[in-house]
Motif scaffolding. Sequence first.
Motif: not given
Length: 229
Positions: A80-83, A144-155
Amino acid sequence: MRAPVSFFLTPPEGLAGVLTPTRLAAMRATVAEGLEDPEEDDDDVLLLELMDHLSRHGADTVTRLPERLEDGVWDLLDVLADELVHLDEDTRGEPLELATQLHPSEYDLQAAEAVVGTSCPEPIQRLWRFTVSGRMPGKDGPMGRGFKRVYPALGFWTGSEVRQLREGLREHLAGAPDYKPLLRSARMSAWFQRKLSLARRGDPARALDAATHALDKASRQGMGLLFIR
């Protein structure tokens, strides 16, 4: 400058309202096209099953999935974020309306978190942290702090959370034109010192101005907000 953050208007229920049958179908087609070997691509097969489940039972069931499908939610948010990041390209999904043309950086968001963390009560701090750390559906706290995804984070913020955050920032920041952390004590925790270090890399005013524009528009229209970085 780090990756820009984009704010989109959503239905008041937030993420569930974004995962419409049309968008799920478009996302499913994208994943299915890239599936080379169903016997080896277990993650993609699980993701397709999750999308089919949401299409059959409704997107609101994303918060009460069968246990075997729960791990697929991470990949669902990635797709979804990538789209949404590639909206200017030839995407099949339904477009979402930008809530503001302002696009602060991740550093700006983290700098603003230092301001919000010293000026606002915990409920407002928690809502703001969604923009920095992302958010999982059905969860009341950031990922969570410092949490990174390969794709953009989504909120996302629901319509009621949009109003709560909008009023909280207005009350505790008083619309200051140059936002700076307010030091209430000479002693600072290690966490706050790190936030101040990040604040020096970014401009909190850029992030807070962008969020204020987006929150005002969403609040006037009774909408929620989705944001990606």
